[in-house]
Design an enzyme around this catalytic site. Structure first.
Site, short mmCIF file in Angstrom:
data_model
loop_
_atom_site.label_atom_id
_atom_site.label_comp_id
_atom_site.label_asym_id
_atom_site.label_seq_id
_atom_site.Cartn_x
_atom_site.Cartn_y
_atom_site.Cartn_z
N CYS A 83 0.93 -1.36 -0.01
CA CYS A 83 0.01 0.14 -0.20
C CYS A 83 0.95 1.28 -0.03
O CYS A 83 1.57 1.24 0.84
CB CYS A 83 -1.00 0.00 1.33
SG CYS A 83 -1.79 1.26 1.42
N ILE A 85 0.49 5.43 0.13
CA ILE A 85 -0.55 6.36 0.38
C ILE A 85 0.22 7.72 0.04
O ILE A 85 1.45 8.03 0.55
CB ILE A 85 -0.95 6.31 1.87
CG1 ILE A 85 -1.59 5.13 1.90
CG2 ILE A 85 -2.05 7.68 2.04
CD1 ILE A 85 -2.25 4.95 3.48
N HIS A 91 8.05 11.39 -3.65
CA HIS A 91 8.26 9.83 -3.34
C HIS A 91 7.30 8.94 -3.87
O HIS A 91 7.35 7.90 -4.48
CB HIS A 91 8.86 9.70 -1.90
CG HIS A 91 9.30 8.23 -1.74
ND1 HIS A 91 10.31 7.85 -2.21
CD2 HIS A 91 8.56 7.54 -0.76
CE1 HIS A 91 10.53 6.62 -1.66
NE2 HIS A 91 9.42 6.33 -0.78
#
Length: 166
Positions: A83, A85, A91
């Site tokens: 995951c 986010i 980045h």
């Protein structure tokens, strides 16, 4: 919103010979990736496949681990889970683009990979997508890998013949 739409999902493939999957997970957001892994394991079990889980430091290491396994181990296919986010820097873009591109390149070289690395704007989106009782993207990634394994086995047994046709 896509969550309110109805989507067609292919029925899971069936196999005559055992299937061995490698689930590679980057557990940076462990509560989310635990759901992804549970979904992937559930779909693998529904097809009678065995699944081994390995953990890597981050999403960028997922394709490297799959490449190592493809060269050095005996798996029929792979499930990439993690995951990412969005944060305050670029980045996010690097990790999303490079991990996805590397997984695609491995697939184009013949590895049967289901990509379940979530790339989302916020934690809420990740939770909805990861939840086994919800969108179950981990299960979807396992299903994708299993479908590719089924295709590779189908085509491995098809013979095109050589020489002249009568």
């Amino acid at each position: 919103m896509a969550a309110s739409e109805t989507h067609y999902t292919l029925p899971l493939p069936t196999f005559k010979a055992p299937v061995k999957l490698l689930i590679v997970v980057a557990p940076y957001y462990k509560d989310i990736t635990d759901q992804l892994v549970a979904g992937a394991q559930g779909v693998a079990a529904a097809c009678g496949a065995t699944a081994e889980v390995i953990v890597v430091p981050g999403a960028l290491e997922v394709p490297s681990a799959i490449a190592l396994a493809e060269r050095m181990a005996q798996f029929d296919g792979y499930v990439a889970l993690g995951c990412v986010i969005r944060g305050e820097t670029t980045h996010y873009d690097t990790v999303c683009n490079d991990s996805s591109r590397a997984i695609t390149m491995l697939g184009l070289q013949g590895a049967a990979i289901g990509n379940g690395i979530l790339t989302v704007e916020n934690r809420g989106q990740a939770e909805v997508r990861a939840e086994v009782a919800g969108q179950n993207k981990g299960g979807g990634a396992a299903a994708a890998a299993l479908h590719l394994i089924a295709l590779s086995r189908k085509w491995a047994t098809d013979t095109k013949g050589i020489g002249f046709r009568s």
